[in-house]
Motif scaffolding. Sequence first.
Motif, mmCIF file in Angstrom:
data_model
loop_
_atom_site.group_PDB
_atom_site.id
_atom_site.type_symbol
_atom_site.label_atom_id
_atom_site.label_comp_id
_atom_site.label_asym_id
_atom_site.label_seq_id
_atom_site.Cartn_x
_atom_site.Cartn_y
_atom_site.Cartn_z
ATOM 1 N N ALA A 13 0.837 -1.189 0.000
ATOM 2 C CA ALA A 13 0.000 0.000 0.000
ATOM 3 C C ALA A 13 0.880 1.249 0.000
ATOM 4 N N GLY A 14 0.492 2.203 -0.833
ATOM 5 C CA GLY A 14 1.284 3.414 -0.992
ATOM 6 C C GLY A 14 2.325 3.326 -2.073
ATOM 7 N N GLY A 15 2.529 2.142 -2.593
ATOM 8 C CA GLY A 15 3.549 1.929 -3.602
ATOM 9 C C GLY A 15 3.069 2.228 -5.010
ATOM 10 N N SER A 16 3.946 1.942 -5.960
ATOM 11 C CA SER A 16 3.682 2.225 -7.358
ATOM 12 C C SER A 16 3.876 0.977 -8.202
ATOM 13 N N LYS A 63 -7.853 9.562 -11.079
ATOM 14 C CA LYS A 63 -7.348 10.922 -11.257
ATOM 15 C C LYS A 63 -6.345 11.292 -10.157
ATOM 16 N N GLY A 64 -5.219 11.809 -10.583
ATOM 17 C CA GLY A 64 -4.196 12.218 -9.636
ATOM 18 C C GLY A 64 -3.284 11.103 -9.169
ATOM 19 N N ARG A 65 -3.641 9.859 -9.442
ATOM 20 C CA ARG A 65 -2.807 8.727 -9.011
ATOM 21 C C ARG A 65 -2.286 7.907 -10.190
ATOM 22 N N SER A 82 0.351 5.093 -8.914
ATOM 23 C CA SER A 82 1.028 5.443 -7.676
ATOM 24 C C SER A 82 -0.006 5.568 -6.555
ATOM 25 N N GLY A 83 0.479 5.616 -5.343
ATOM 26 C CA GLY A 83 -0.427 5.704 -4.214
ATOM 27 C C GLY A 83 -1.416 4.553 -4.169
ATOM 28 N N GLN A 85 -3.641 1.414 -3.239
ATOM 29 C CA GLN A 85 -4.331 0.993 -2.031
ATOM 30 C C GLN A 85 -4.906 -0.400 -2.246
ATOM 31 N N PRO A 86 -5.242 -1.105 -1.177
ATOM 32 C CA PRO A 86 -5.790 -2.457 -1.339
ATOM 33 C C PRO A 86 -6.999 -2.502 -2.264
ATOM 34 N N GLU A 87 -7.780 -1.454 -2.298
ATOM 35 C CA GLU A 87 -8.956 -1.449 -3.174
ATOM 36 C C GLU A 87 -8.594 -1.361 -4.649
ATOM 37 N N ASP A 88 -7.326 -1.124 -4.945
ATOM 38 C CA ASP A 88 -6.861 -1.139 -6.335
ATOM 39 C C ASP A 88 -6.504 -2.554 -6.784
#
Length: 116
Positions: A13-16, A63-65, A82-83, A85-88
């Motif tokens: 999480a938080g990674g790219s 958007k933005g990520r 980027s950024g 999260q588990p929901e991705d």
Amino acid sequence: VQLQASGGGLVQAGGSRRLSCTASGNTIAIENMRWYRRPLGKEREWVATITRRGDTNYADFAKGRFTVSRDNTKNTMDLQMSGLQPEDTAIYYCHTKGPDRATDVWGQGTQVTVSS
């Protein structure tokens, strides 16, 4: 036209993560290219679109990520995420239309898993 997606894997999480999609066949006919994703147990959802000239459009959650890019000389489309999260967490698919502008062409999907 055929599409091949790659680049998936496990990320914290938080990674790219950067996904790639390579097109082959009648690539001169490819106009818009898109990324979709299918989270486990959910419907497939649109992520981003890029036109042949590079205009982009994103789903609100992207958007933005996420940044979609394209290299027409190499017949590739990338998705820089980027950024995360588990929901991705999802299987990510690239998509375009065939030369008839009607037939859907899908890549095989690449799994992205985001750990918390």
